[in-house]
Design a protein around this motif. Structure first.
Motif, PDB file in Angstrom:
ATOM      1  N   MET A 159       0.409  -1.393   0.264  1.00 46.03           N
ATOM      2  CA  MET A 159       0.257  -0.095  -0.501  1.00 46.03           C
ATOM      3  C   MET A 159       0.548   1.220  -0.071  1.00 46.03           C
ATOM      4  SD  MET A 159      -2.864  -0.578   0.168  1.00 46.03           S
ATOM      5  CE  MET A 159      -3.868   1.410   0.451  1.00 46.03           C
ATOM      6  N   LEU A 160       0.795   2.336  -0.675  1.00 39.29           N
ATOM      7  CA  LEU A 160       1.414   3.672  -0.816  1.00 39.29           C
ATOM      8  C   LEU A 160       0.468   4.410  -0.206  1.00 39.29           C
ATOM      9  CD1 LEU A 160       3.433   5.277  -2.041  1.00 39.29           C
ATOM     10  CD2 LEU A 160       1.910   5.662  -4.074  1.00 39.29           C
ATOM     11  N   GLY A 161       1.742   5.289   0.973  1.00 42.28           N
ATOM     12  CA  GLY A 161       0.930   6.292   1.295  1.00 42.28           C
ATOM     13  C   GLY A 161       1.919   7.192   2.656  1.00 42.28           C
ATOM     14  N   VAL A 162       0.899   8.224   3.111  1.00 44.58           N
ATOM     15  CA  VAL A 162       1.731   9.011   4.598  1.00 44.58           C
ATOM     16  C   VAL A 162       2.037   8.453   4.963  1.00 44.58           C
ATOM     17  CG1 VAL A 162       2.291  10.787   4.615  1.00 44.58           C
ATOM     18  CG2 VAL A 162       1.217  10.343   2.556  1.00 44.58           C
ATOM     19  N   TYR A 163       3.381   8.130   5.712  1.00 45.56           N
ATOM     20  CA  TYR A 163       3.784   8.002   7.292  1.00 45.56           C
ATOM     21  C   TYR A 163       4.103   8.678   7.921  1.00 45.56           C
ATOM     22  CZ  TYR A 163       4.272   2.441   5.658  1.00 45.56           C
ATOM     23  OH  TYR A 163       4.192   1.209   4.976  1.00 45.56           O
ATOM     24  N   TYR A 164       3.852   8.560   8.543  1.00 46.84           N
ATOM     25  CA  TYR A 164       3.509  11.032   9.471  1.00 46.84           C
ATOM     26  C   TYR A 164       4.402   9.944  11.222  1.00 46.84           C
ATOM     27  CZ  TYR A 164      -0.888  10.394  11.791  1.00 46.84           C
ATOM     28  OH  TYR A 164      -2.077   9.388  12.197  1.00 46.84           O
ATOM     29  N   ASN A 165       5.239  11.037  11.752  1.00 51.15           N
ATOM     30  CA  ASN A 165       5.829  10.752  13.192  1.00 51.15           C
ATOM     31  C   ASN A 165       4.900  11.458  13.802  1.00 51.15           C
ATOM     32  OD1 ASN A 165       6.989  12.866  15.486  1.00 51.15           O
ATOM     33  ND2 ASN A 165       8.797  11.411  14.356  1.00 51.15           N
ATOM     34  N   LYS A 166       4.108  11.450  14.521  1.00 51.25           N
ATOM     35  CA  LYS A 166       3.085  11.937  15.318  1.00 51.25           C
ATOM     36  C   LYS A 166       3.668  12.406  16.539  1.00 51.25           C
ATOM     37  CE  LYS A 166       0.350   7.622  16.044  1.00 51.25           C
ATOM     38  NZ  LYS A 166      -0.122   6.279  16.457  1.00 51.25           N
ATOM     39  N   ASP A 167       4.874  12.787  17.042  1.00 51.57           N
ATOM     40  CA  ASP A 167       5.183  13.537  17.448  1.00 51.57           C
ATOM     41  C   ASP A 167       5.293  15.272  17.028  1.00 51.57           C
ATOM     42  OD1 ASP A 167       6.009  12.684  20.121  1.00 51.57           O
ATOM     43  OD2 ASP A 167       7.553  11.637  19.745  1.00 51.57           O
ATOM     44  N   VAL A 168       6.257  15.394  16.186  1.00 51.89           N
ATOM     45  CA  VAL A 168       6.652  16.061  14.875  1.00 51.89           C
ATOM     46  C   VAL A 168       4.844  16.963  14.690  1.00 51.89           C
ATOM     47  CG1 VAL A 168       7.231  16.987  12.627  1.00 51.89           C
ATOM     48  CG2 VAL A 168       8.191  15.826  13.608  1.00 51.89           C
ATOM     49  N   PHE A 169       4.227  15.598  14.107  1.00 49.97           N
ATOM     50  CA  PHE A 169       2.237  16.266  14.065  1.00 49.97           C
ATOM     51  C   PHE A 169       1.731  17.310  15.014  1.00 49.97           C
ATOM     52  CE2 PHE A 169       0.239  13.973   9.758  1.00 49.97           C
ATOM     53  CZ  PHE A 169       1.457  14.964   9.277  1.00 49.97           C
ATOM     54  N   ARG A 170       2.192  16.757  16.341  1.00 48.65           N
ATOM     55  CA  ARG A 170       1.376  17.512  17.253  1.00 48.65           C
ATOM     56  C   ARG A 170       1.790  18.438  17.751  1.00 48.65           C
ATOM     57  NH1 ARG A 170       0.969  12.133  20.070  1.00 48.65           N
ATOM     58  NH2 ARG A 170       3.234  11.333  20.581  1.00 48.65           N
ATOM     59  N   GLN A 171       3.904  18.917  17.069  1.00 50.38           N
ATOM     60  CA  GLN A 171       4.013  20.003  17.624  1.00 50.38           C
ATOM     61  C   GLN A 171       4.263  21.335  16.532  1.00 50.38           C
ATOM     62  OE1 GLN A 171       8.284  19.549  16.927  1.00 50.38           O
ATOM     63  NE2 GLN A 171       7.964  17.708  18.445  1.00 50.38           N
ATOM     64  N   ALA A 172       3.915  20.484  14.904  1.00 49.42           N
ATOM     65  CA  ALA A 172       3.399  21.554  14.206  1.00 49.42           C
ATOM     66  C   ALA A 172       1.346  21.585  14.625  1.00 49.42           C
ATOM     67  CB  ALA A 172       3.224  20.998  12.911  1.00 49.42           C
ATOM     68  N   GLY A 173       0.468  21.102  15.627  1.00 55.22           N
ATOM     69  CA  GLY A 173      -0.662  21.588  15.768  1.00 55.22           C
ATOM     70  C   GLY A 173      -1.623  20.752  14.365  1.00 55.22           C
ATOM     71  N   ILE A 174      -1.084  19.725  14.075  1.00 57.03           N
ATOM     72  CA  ILE A 174      -1.935  19.023  13.390  1.00 57.03           C
ATOM     73  C   ILE A 174      -2.913  17.636  13.527  1.00 57.03           C
ATOM     74  CG2 ILE A 174      -1.861  17.278  11.337  1.00 57.03           C
ATOM     75  CD1 ILE A 174       1.080  19.173  10.140  1.00 57.03           C
ATOM     76  N   THR A 175      -3.924  17.657  13.593  1.00 62.68           N
ATOM     77  CA  THR A 175      -4.709  16.305  14.036  1.00 62.68           C
ATOM     78  C   THR A 175      -5.636  15.500  13.209  1.00 62.68           C
ATOM     79  OG1 THR A 175      -6.555  17.771  14.914  1.00 62.68           O
ATOM     80  CG2 THR A 175      -5.256  17.654  16.043  1.00 62.68           C
ATOM     81  N   GLU A 176      -6.092  14.252  13.530  1.00 58.90           N
ATOM     82  CA  GLU A 176      -6.336  13.636  12.103  1.00 58.90           C
ATOM     83  C   GLU A 176      -7.193  14.696  11.422  1.00 58.90           C
ATOM     84  OE1 GLU A 176      -7.944  10.193  13.486  1.00 58.90           O
ATOM     85  OE2 GLU A 176      -6.334   9.287  14.508  1.00 58.90           O
ATOM     86  N   LYS A 177      -7.999  15.503  11.699  1.00 55.53           N
ATOM     87  CA  LYS A 177      -9.152  16.061  11.012  1.00 55.53           C
ATOM     88  C   LYS A 177      -8.828  17.237  10.187  1.00 55.53           C
ATOM     89  CE  LYS A 177      -9.238  20.254  14.210  1.00 55.53           C
ATOM     90  NZ  LYS A 177      -8.848  21.412  13.376  1.00 55.53           N
ATOM     91  N   ASP A 178      -7.189  17.439  10.327  1.00 54.57           N
ATOM     92  CA  ASP A 178      -6.490  18.313   8.994  1.00 54.57           C
ATOM     93  C   ASP A 178      -5.887  17.321   7.738  1.00 54.57           C
ATOM     94  OD1 ASP A 178      -6.702  20.525  10.995  1.00 54.57           O
ATOM     95  OD2 ASP A 178      -5.479  20.089  12.022  1.00 54.57           O
ATOM     96  N   PHE A 179      -6.072  15.462   8.062  1.00 51.60           N
ATOM     97  CA  PHE A 179      -5.195  15.228   7.024  1.00 51.60           C
ATOM     98  C   PHE A 179      -5.809  15.469   5.719  1.00 51.60           C
ATOM     99  CE2 PHE A 179      -4.666  11.174  10.353  1.00 51.60           C
ATOM    100  CZ  PHE A 179      -3.458  11.671  11.166  1.00 51.60           C
TER     101      PHE A 179
END
Length: 442
Positions: A159-179
């Motif tokens: 499967m092709l998709g985006v792997y992301y670092n959860k800590d970096v997303f938290r620092q950037a204020g990115i949540t699942e609703k922002d996917f």
């Protein structure tokens, strides 16, 4: 396990070793009883004294280990594996052209790769086998050429998709609703990362080259079946504006815009995993082999704490599937009916009574909806499994030839080609190999 990307031109060179290998892959059917309705196979019938040979790539030599051991114990047969030197996809056609054949072999079950081993001449047809009806819909679509099944599907396509670092997303204020629900939104998400953290938005592997194809692939998902059918008949071109536009957007709006790490020209596949794990990069767009790399180093609990995954396509939150040589197993016409029947029995055993034990030993998702995926897989793996039924195929699953897009994209990032020249190189190679295959319209 590294995603294997092979050279279509290397295939062309291998095929040139045999005059027949450059002919129409559907021509000259020798005929066989195996093309009719299959007799029912008893997966555990005794096969004392029967010896089968199975070809594998060097990195999949141990993949059938569990099923071989169980099959030998249940039937009395012997199955010997033989690793073909890399490049596997180049050396296999060369060996076949010399007259050498195994009984069984791992092979990518896509319309772009299956024809290179001339299935109609070389392989047993597997239509009507009991395990076919048990496959999931996506898996069922693989391994078929001109309406005939030539490959058993033993693992799910990557499967092709985006792997992301959860800590970096938290620092950037990115949540699942922002996917993101489109590629443009994915790029905007990348800018959010760069603006709010010290991490690179993406890690690109220009040194290893092959992972660069995915950023282009994601942008081609809105092309319909008619376009791909036209491409395969030489009525559409890789030089069409939509393809050139995808290449240009990757260069200008991701690489030139500073969304990749500074050393993207020399980045590596292993470097991707290290960078994402450390939080030096926020995202990696790659296939399931990237996850295999993580699972080899970290526990499920560690991965679940640190890494997430989401699907994305050009204009939707849809994943993409990518067949590879670990997904399919083919059985050869050897002229020895006893061995041919034993090869069919081996596949019936693999996808029958042994399948739950096989996927448990391999720690992989099930290709059969009736057989539960083993527990203990990372959430990233389960997310990919959930996305598979609605996933769109990468071009290896749609085009009759899979051109070496990664090599030409590498030329672009090294300043040797512009996007239009990349597209032209892709088209030239595609047409050259399609013509050598005898594809209609070329």
């Amino acid at each position: 396990m590294k995603r294997r990307v092979f050279s279509a031109l290397a295939f062309l060179c291998a095929a040139a070793l045999s005059a027949t290998a450059c002919s129409d892959p559907s021509a000259g059917d020798p005929g066989s009883a195996t093309d009719g309705k299959q007799a029912k196979v008893d997966p555990t019938a005794r096969l004392d004294g029967v010896k089968l040979t199975m070809w594998t790539a060097q990195n999949t030599l141990n993949a059938p280990e569990q099923v071989i051991e169980a099959f030998e114990k249940a039937t009395g047969a012997t199955v010997e594996t033989q690793a073909i030197p890399d490049l596997y996809e180049q050396n296999v056609p060369t060996k076949l052209a010399s007259g050498d054949k195994p009984d069984l072999m791992f092979w990518q079950p896509s319309i772009s790769t299956l024809p290179f081993i001339r299935p109609k001449q070389n392989l047993l047809t597997l239509d009507g086998e009991e395990w076919v009806s048990r496959l999931g819909d996506t898996e069922k679509s693989l391994g078929v050429i001109d309406g005939k099944r030539y490959a058993a599907i033993v693992t799910s396509p990557a499967m092709l998709g985006v792997y992301y670092n959860k800590d970096v997303f938290r620092q950037a204020g990115i949540t699942e609703k922002d996917f993101p629900t489109s590629y443009d939104e994915l790029l905007r998400l990348g800018h959010t990362v760069v603006d709010r953290t010290d991490a690179a938005a993406f890690y690109e592997a220009g040194g290893d080259k092959w992972p660069m194809q995915w950023q282009m692939q994601v942008q081609l998902t809105d092309l319909d079946k008619q376009w791909w059918a036209g491409l395969n008949r030489n009525k559409e071109k890789w030089t069409d504006p939509v393809v050139v536009g995808a290449i240009k957007k990757y260069k200008e709006e991701l690489l030139d815009a500073g969304l990749a790490q500074k050393n993207y020209r020399t980045g590596t596949f292993t470097g991707q995993a290290d960078s994402l794990w450390k939080g030096e990069s926020a995202m990696v767009l790659n296939v399931t082999s990237f996850q295999s790399q993580l699972q080899a180093k970290y526990s499920t609990a560690e991965i679940d704490r640190k890494i997430g995954w989401f699907p994305v396509s050009h204009s939707s939150a849809t994943g993409m599937y990518s067949p590879d040589q670990t997904n399919g197993v083919v059985a050869f016409r050897t002229g020895d009916e006893k061995r041919q029947n034993a090869a069919r029995q081996f596949l019936a055993f693999w996808l029958g009574p042994d399948y739950p034990a096989y996927i448990k030993a391999m720690k992989i998702p099930s290709v059969q909806p009736s057989v539960p995926t083993p527990p203990g897989l990372p959430q990233t793996s389960l997310a990919q499994l959930k996305a598979l039924p609605t996933a769109d195929g990468v071009f290896q699953a749609k085009a009759i030839v899979a051109p070496d897009t990664h090599l030409y994209l590498a030329d672009m990032i090294y300043g040797k080609k512009d996007p239009q020249q990349v597209a032209q190189a892709i088209q030239d190679q595609f047409a050259q190999v399609a013509k050598a295959q005898g594809a209609p319209g070329f």
